[in-house]
Every structure is written in C-alpha cells, then in structure tokens.
Design a protein around this motif. Structure first.
Motif, PDB file in Angstrom:
ATOM      1  N   THR A   1       0.836  -1.200   0.000  1.00  0.00           N
ATOM      2  CA  THR A   1       0.000   0.000   0.000  1.00  0.00           C
ATOM      3  C   THR A   1       0.869   1.248   0.000  1.00  0.00           C
ATOM      4  O   THR A   1       0.639   2.181  -0.777  1.00  0.00           O
ATOM      5  N   LYS A   2       1.877   1.261   0.861  1.00  0.00           N
ATOM      6  CA  LYS A   2       2.738   2.441   0.985  1.00  0.00           C
ATOM      7  C   LYS A   2       3.576   2.686  -0.264  1.00  0.00           C
ATOM      8  O   LYS A   2       3.698   3.820  -0.716  1.00  0.00           O
ATOM      9  N   TYR A   3       4.170   1.634  -0.824  1.00  0.00           N
ATOM     10  CA  TYR A   3       5.139   1.830  -1.899  1.00  0.00           C
ATOM     11  C   TYR A   3       4.585   1.606  -3.303  1.00  0.00           C
ATOM     12  O   TYR A   3       5.181   2.073  -4.270  1.00  0.00           O
TER      13      TYR A   3
ATOM     14  N   ALA B   1      13.049  -2.505  -2.812  1.00  0.00           N
ATOM     15  CA  ALA B   1      13.909  -1.353  -3.125  1.00  0.00           C
ATOM     16  C   ALA B   1      13.304  -0.051  -2.612  1.00  0.00           C
ATOM     17  O   ALA B   1      14.021   0.815  -2.085  1.00  0.00           O
ATOM     18  N   SER B   2      11.981   0.092  -2.741  1.00  0.00           N
ATOM     19  CA  SER B   2      11.324   1.314  -2.257  1.00  0.00           C
ATOM     20  C   SER B   2      11.450   1.443  -0.745  1.00  0.00           C
ATOM     21  O   SER B   2      11.712   2.530  -0.220  1.00  0.00           O
TER      22      SER B   2
ATOM     23  N   GLN C   1       7.689  -7.464  -6.338  1.00  0.00           N
ATOM     24  CA  GLN C   1       8.324  -7.707  -5.038  1.00  0.00           C
ATOM     25  C   GLN C   1       9.632  -6.917  -4.916  1.00  0.00           C
ATOM     26  O   GLN C   1       9.906  -6.297  -3.881  1.00  0.00           O
ATOM     27  N   LYS C   2      10.443  -6.936  -5.982  1.00  0.00           N
ATOM     28  CA  LYS C   2      11.709  -6.187  -5.965  1.00  0.00           C
ATOM     29  C   LYS C   2      11.456  -4.696  -5.812  1.00  0.00           C
ATOM     30  O   LYS C   2      12.196  -4.004  -5.101  1.00  0.00           O
TER      31      LYS C   2
ATOM     32  N   ASP D   1      13.500   4.304   1.188  1.00  0.00           N
ATOM     33  CA  ASP D   1      12.758   5.098   2.170  1.00  0.00           C
ATOM     34  C   ASP D   1      13.471   5.108   3.515  1.00  0.00           C
ATOM     35  O   ASP D   1      13.656   6.152   4.134  1.00  0.00           O
ATOM     36  N   ARG D   2      13.899   3.949   3.966  1.00  0.00           N
ATOM     37  CA  ARG D   2      14.550   3.859   5.272  1.00  0.00           C
ATOM     38  C   ARG D   2      15.943   4.495   5.245  1.00  0.00           C
ATOM     39  O   ARG D   2      16.374   5.118   6.213  1.00  0.00           O
TER      40      ARG D   2
END
Length: 198
Positions: free
Chosen positions: A44-46, A68-69, A63-64, A73-74
């Motif tokens: 949902t977020k990415y 990666a997103s 999935q990748k 982000d982190r």
C-alpha cells in the motif's frame, strides 16, 4: 542508488535465495519473506495498491520494487544498512542486538546473526559492483551533434535550407523517441530488474 540496489539484493539473497514463491516456517512468502499484514502495509505504501499476497499477482518485479522502495525510504530516513536489515527482520531498527529466541510458530530467530549475514552480503554486492572510471576531459570541446547533412560556406540559401530541414527531421524523431523511452514504465521496471540475486 547503488547502495539501495546492493542492500535490496542482500535482503533478497538472505531471505529467499531469489525464489519469489518460497514459503517460510512462520507463514512468510516471497523474495523478502513477508507475512501477510506486512506485505499489505508495504505494498500500500510503496505501490499504492495491494497485489494479492501469496499469488502470481506478486510478480518478482513487483516484489523487488517494494523491497527497493522500502530500503530507499529507510535510507532516506537516516538508517544505515544494519538498522534497515534489523528493521526488516524484526520490525525495529533499535534494540535488535539481543533479539534471539523462538517465535510463536516454533521457528528460531537471531536478529544479530541476520544483520551480520545481510550486511556481509551487502558488502560483497558492493565489491562486485563495476567501478565507473572517471573520464578524461577532452582538450577541445566535442559536439554530440553530428548532422546528417553538414553545411558548407559555399552552399546557396536553398541548399542550406534543405540541409537544415534534412537535419531537423531526424533530430525531432530522436528527441521524441528518447523522451518516450525516459517516461516508459517498462524501462523503469527493467531498471528495477537490476535487483536480481546474481
């Protein structure tokens, strides 16, 4: 960002060995071994939508992209590779150094060992990354424009106009083609494909 690519690869290598449909002992699934609630939240977020967990809708490319997103982000939030790895594995980027035990499914977990493994894979991936050699600056500026029809000082006004038109048409075509290529979502997915497990 090569750091994001290399850390994403390392998480995938450790979690699933690159198998996008592998199931774990604690009801995890996929390249990054998501449990269903985590997949729903991160997709949902990415992605802005949720491909159905545990099905073909969770393509390797999707999935990748989520891995990666999340890593990007982190990283942008100021976390280092060890913290990002710990958070992926345990849900927390702090206090993970002593998280060792057995979960509700009877599966052993060892967050410090997980972090060590992922960060070592990350360093290996970085070492395998091709190094870009700096280019020497040419002594004379070189134009990237190579006209099909070069003008000549002896050309008549009509010849000059015809040659200009002959150069403008291919240039406009190349501009349009390259612009479409740059905004093409398929090319974006191909770039995400760099996050393989080689």
């Amino acid at each position: 960002d090569t750091d994001v690519i290399n850390l994403s690869k390392a998480i995938i290598q450790h979690e699933s060995g690159g198998n996008p449909t592998i199931k774990g002992g604690s009801k995890e699934y996929g390249l990054a071994q998501w449990v269903e609630p985590t997949w729903k939240a991160e997709a949902t977020k990415y992605l802005g939508y949720v491909p159905k967990w545990g099905t073909e809708e969770m393509t390797p490319a999707i999935q990748k992209a989520v891995v990666a997103s999340k890593v990007a982000d982190r990283k942008n939030a100021g976390l280092n590779p060890a913290q990002i790895s710990a958070e992926h594995n345990s849900g927390s980027s702090t206090g993970w150094e002593n998280k060792v035990g057995v979960n509700q499914y009877g599966v052993k977990y060892d967050v410090p060992a997980y972090v060590k493994s992922v960060t070592e894979l990350y360093q290996q991936n970085k070492a395998q990354q091709p190094q870009v050699q700096p280019q020497e600056t040419p002594t004379q500026p070189q134009s990237e424009f190579n006209p099909l029809f070069a003008s000549n000082p002896d050309d008549s006004l009509l010849e000059t106009g015809a040659k200009t038109l002959g150069n403008v048409i291919p240039s406009a075509f190349n501009f349009a083609k390259n612009t479409l290529s740059a905004i093409n979502p398929i090319n974006t997915i191909k770039n995400i494909g760099q996050i393989g497990t080689e």
